[in-house]
Design a protein around this motif. Sequence first.
Motif, PDB file in Angstrom:
ATOM      1  N   ASP A  37       0.777  -1.137   0.072  1.00 21.03           N
ATOM      2  CA  ASP A  37       0.230   0.038  -0.046  1.00 21.03           C
ATOM      3  C   ASP A  37       1.137   1.411   0.375  1.00 21.03           C
ATOM      4  OD1 ASP A  37      -2.480  -1.306  -0.197  1.00 21.03           O
ATOM      5  OD2 ASP A  37      -2.378  -1.221   2.067  1.00 21.03           O
ATOM      6  N   ARG A  38       1.888   0.904   1.009  1.00 16.58           N
ATOM      7  CA  ARG A  38       2.841   2.295   0.814  1.00 16.58           C
ATOM      8  C   ARG A  38       4.402   1.747   0.934  1.00 16.58           C
ATOM      9  NH1 ARG A  38      -0.165   5.531   5.060  1.00 16.58           N
ATOM     10  NH2 ARG A  38      -2.058   6.946   3.495  1.00 16.58           N
ATOM     11  N   ILE A  39       4.823   2.190  -0.305  1.00  9.38           N
ATOM     12  CA  ILE A  39       6.633   2.282  -0.205  1.00  9.38           C
ATOM     13  C   ILE A  39       6.966   3.566  -0.262  1.00  9.38           C
ATOM     14  CG2 ILE A  39       8.507   1.810  -1.903  1.00  9.38           C
ATOM     15  CD1 ILE A  39       5.914   0.237  -3.632  1.00  9.38           C
ATOM     16  N   SER A  71      17.284   4.534  12.822  1.00 11.91           N
ATOM     17  CA  SER A  71      15.945   4.643  13.886  1.00 11.91           C
ATOM     18  C   SER A  71      14.971   5.516  12.931  1.00 11.91           C
ATOM     19  CB  SER A  71      15.860   4.099  14.980  1.00 11.91           C
ATOM     20  OG  SER A  71      16.232   5.799  15.449  1.00 11.91           O
ATOM     21  N   THR A  72      14.894   6.230  12.633  1.00 13.71           N
ATOM     22  CA  THR A  72      14.134   6.802  11.382  1.00 13.71           C
ATOM     23  C   THR A  72      13.150   6.299  10.862  1.00 13.71           C
ATOM     24  OG1 THR A  72      14.579   8.636  12.724  1.00 13.71           O
ATOM     25  CG2 THR A  72      13.069   9.326  11.257  1.00 13.71           C
ATOM     26  N   ILE A  73      14.419   6.001   9.647  1.00 12.60           N
ATOM     27  CA  ILE A  73      14.556   5.086   8.713  1.00 12.60           C
ATOM     28  C   ILE A  73      13.469   3.120   8.323  1.00 12.60           C
ATOM     29  CG2 ILE A  73      14.597   3.805   6.198  1.00 12.60           C
ATOM     30  CD1 ILE A  73      16.923   6.355   6.399  1.00 12.60           C
ATOM     31  N   ALA A  74      14.225   2.802   9.206  1.00  8.26           N
ATOM     32  CA  ALA A  74      13.934   1.603  10.292  1.00  8.26           C
ATOM     33  C   ALA A  74      12.680   1.152  10.562  1.00  8.26           C
ATOM     34  CB  ALA A  74      14.909   0.820  10.939  1.00  8.26           C
ATOM     35  N   LYS A  75      12.293   2.193  11.932  1.00  6.56           N
ATOM     36  CA  LYS A  75      11.156   2.128  12.892  1.00  6.56           C
ATOM     37  C   LYS A  75      10.350   3.658  13.004  1.00  6.56           C
ATOM     38  CE  LYS A  75      14.085   0.020  15.546  1.00  6.56           C
ATOM     39  NZ  LYS A  75      14.911  -0.017  17.007  1.00  6.56           N
ATOM     40  N   ASP A  76      10.961   4.889  12.714  1.00  5.65           N
ATOM     41  CA  ASP A  76       9.736   6.014  13.226  1.00  5.65           C
ATOM     42  C   ASP A  76       8.973   5.693  11.550  1.00  5.65           C
ATOM     43  OD1 ASP A  76      10.584   5.791  15.473  1.00  5.65           O
ATOM     44  OD2 ASP A  76      12.097   7.394  14.960  1.00  5.65           O
ATOM     45  N   LEU A  84       6.340  -1.248   2.974  1.00  5.60           N
ATOM     46  CA  LEU A  84       7.823  -2.220   2.944  1.00  5.60           C
ATOM     47  C   LEU A  84       8.358  -0.414   2.197  1.00  5.60           C
ATOM     48  CD1 LEU A  84       9.312  -4.227   0.616  1.00  5.60           C
ATOM     49  CD2 LEU A  84       8.539  -2.554  -1.331  1.00  5.60           C
ATOM     50  N   ILE A  85      10.182  -1.447   2.508  1.00  6.47           N
ATOM     51  CA  ILE A  85      11.213   0.014   2.811  1.00  6.47           C
ATOM     52  C   ILE A  85      11.875  -0.218   1.611  1.00  6.47           C
ATOM     53  CG2 ILE A  85      13.226   1.357   3.662  1.00  6.47           C
ATOM     54  CD1 ILE A  85      11.877   0.286   6.192  1.00  6.47           C
ATOM     55  N   VAL A  86      12.397   0.765   0.239  1.00  5.06           N
ATOM     56  CA  VAL A  86      12.999   0.553  -1.069  1.00  5.06           C
ATOM     57  C   VAL A  86      14.259   1.437  -0.897  1.00  5.06           C
ATOM     58  CG1 VAL A  86      13.526   0.506  -3.144  1.00  5.06           C
ATOM     59  CG2 VAL A  86      10.853  -0.267  -2.501  1.00  5.06           C
ATOM     60  N   ILE A  87      14.954   0.731  -0.224  1.00  9.76           N
ATOM     61  CA  ILE A  87      16.634   1.630  -0.129  1.00  9.76           C
ATOM     62  C   ILE A  87      17.948   0.461  -1.362  1.00  9.76           C
ATOM     63  CG2 ILE A  87      17.060   0.037   2.353  1.00  9.76           C
ATOM     64  CD1 ILE A  87      18.057   2.207   3.164  1.00  9.76           C
ATOM     65  N   GLY A  88      18.425   1.959  -1.322  1.00  6.31           N
ATOM     66  CA  GLY A  88      20.071   1.799  -2.448  1.00  6.31           C
ATOM     67  C   GLY A  88      20.765   0.694  -0.893  1.00  6.31           C
ATOM     68  N   LYS A  89      21.676   0.199  -1.570  1.00  5.73           N
ATOM     69  CA  LYS A  89      22.610  -0.580  -0.636  1.00  5.73           C
ATOM     70  C   LYS A  89      23.571  -0.198  -0.484  1.00  5.73           C
ATOM     71  CE  LYS A  89      26.319  -4.440  -1.065  1.00  5.73           C
ATOM     72  NZ  LYS A  89      26.899  -4.734  -2.614  1.00  5.73           N
ATOM     73  N   SER A  90      23.772   1.530  -0.604  1.00  4.44           N
ATOM     74  CA  SER A  90      24.525   2.473  -0.032  1.00  4.44           C
ATOM     75  C   SER A  90      24.712   3.727  -0.354  1.00  4.44           C
ATOM     76  CB  SER A  90      26.443   1.806  -0.195  1.00  4.44           C
ATOM     77  OG  SER A  90      26.885   2.744   0.604  1.00  4.44           O
ATOM     78  N   GLY A  91      24.585   4.954   0.621  1.00  6.25           N
ATOM     79  CA  GLY A  91      24.229   6.085  -0.171  1.00  6.25           C
ATOM     80  C   GLY A  91      25.887   6.520   1.066  1.00  6.25           C
ATOM     81  N   THR A  92      26.035   6.678   2.255  1.00  4.81           N
ATOM     82  CA  THR A  92      27.236   7.291   2.480  1.00  4.81           C
ATOM     83  C   THR A  92      28.720   6.733   2.259  1.00  4.81           C
ATOM     84  OG1 THR A  92      27.729   5.382   4.216  1.00  4.81           O
ATOM     85  CG2 THR A  92      25.870   7.825   4.792  1.00  4.81           C
ATOM     86  N   ASN A 101       8.931  -5.085   5.552  1.00  8.43           N
ATOM     87  CA  ASN A 101      10.217  -5.851   4.705  1.00  8.43           C
ATOM     88  C   ASN A 101      10.437  -4.442   4.224  1.00  8.43           C
ATOM     89  OD1 ASN A 101       9.002  -8.916   4.577  1.00  8.43           O
ATOM     90  ND2 ASN A 101       7.443  -7.510   3.303  1.00  8.43           N
ATOM     91  N   VAL A 102      12.147  -5.404   3.694  1.00  9.80           N
ATOM     92  CA  VAL A 102      13.093  -4.126   3.861  1.00  9.80           C
ATOM     93  C   VAL A 102      13.353  -4.732   1.983  1.00  9.80           C
ATOM     94  CG1 VAL A 102      15.323  -3.023   3.654  1.00  9.80           C
ATOM     95  CG2 VAL A 102      13.976  -3.356   5.442  1.00  9.80           C
ATOM     96  N   LEU A 103      13.308  -4.253   0.903  1.00 15.09           N
ATOM     97  CA  LEU A 103      14.089  -4.150  -1.200  1.00 15.09           C
ATOM     98  C   LEU A 103      15.517  -3.412  -1.076  1.00 15.09           C
ATOM     99  CD1 LEU A 103      13.973  -5.702  -2.877  1.00 15.09           C
ATOM    100  CD2 LEU A 103      12.167  -3.624  -4.334  1.00 15.09           C
ATOM    101  N   VAL A 104      16.517  -4.224  -0.721  1.00 12.12           N
ATOM    102  CA  VAL A 104      17.956  -2.881  -1.146  1.00 12.12           C
ATOM    103  C   VAL A 104      17.816  -3.954  -2.069  1.00 12.12           C
ATOM    104  CG1 VAL A 104      19.936  -2.730  -0.472  1.00 12.12           C
ATOM    105  CG2 VAL A 104      18.637  -4.013   1.490  1.00 12.12           C
TER     106      VAL A 104
END
Length: 152
Positions: free
Chosen positions: A3-5, A93-98, A107-115, A137-140
């Motif tokens: 529903d929301r990514i 923690s904000t991205i993962a939980k809050d 669902l969280i869609v996140i790049g493998k590395s950003g820093t 769920n997290v899609l890397v």
Amino acid sequence: MFDRILVPLDGSHNAYVALAKAEELAKLTDAEIVLLNVVDSDHYATYARDVNYYDVYHQLADVATGMLDHAAEMVKAKGLKVQTVVMEGNPKSTIAKDAPKDYGCDLIVIGKSGTNAIERFLTGSTTAYVVRESPVNVLVINDDQDVAVGGY
């Protein structure tokens, strides 16, 4: 299916590659994309001595808002639903939980590395933390230099 990514954007190429993949998923599932930038309060509190924290936060939030608004316009142009969110706190923690909890993301869609490499060595990867700690769920997405993220 979704529903929301949630797509965290930090301005890196990897984040925009992840957004492109999230757009593909959103098209398939009619999901809304939630674009997130986290103003790292630990970072600016550490480096901003003799500076008004309120002013520093608002300057960083303004930059984040501009980046998110630009990305949101590109997403909207593809006929997708999108909202933008700037939050303050620890990015991991904000991205993962809050954010998933506060915005109902499944669902969280996140790049493998950003820093950069030094920051990953000193503090650990945000992506690795999100994968370990998120209740959703997290899609890397791997950075593929051949992927064009035009317009972002």
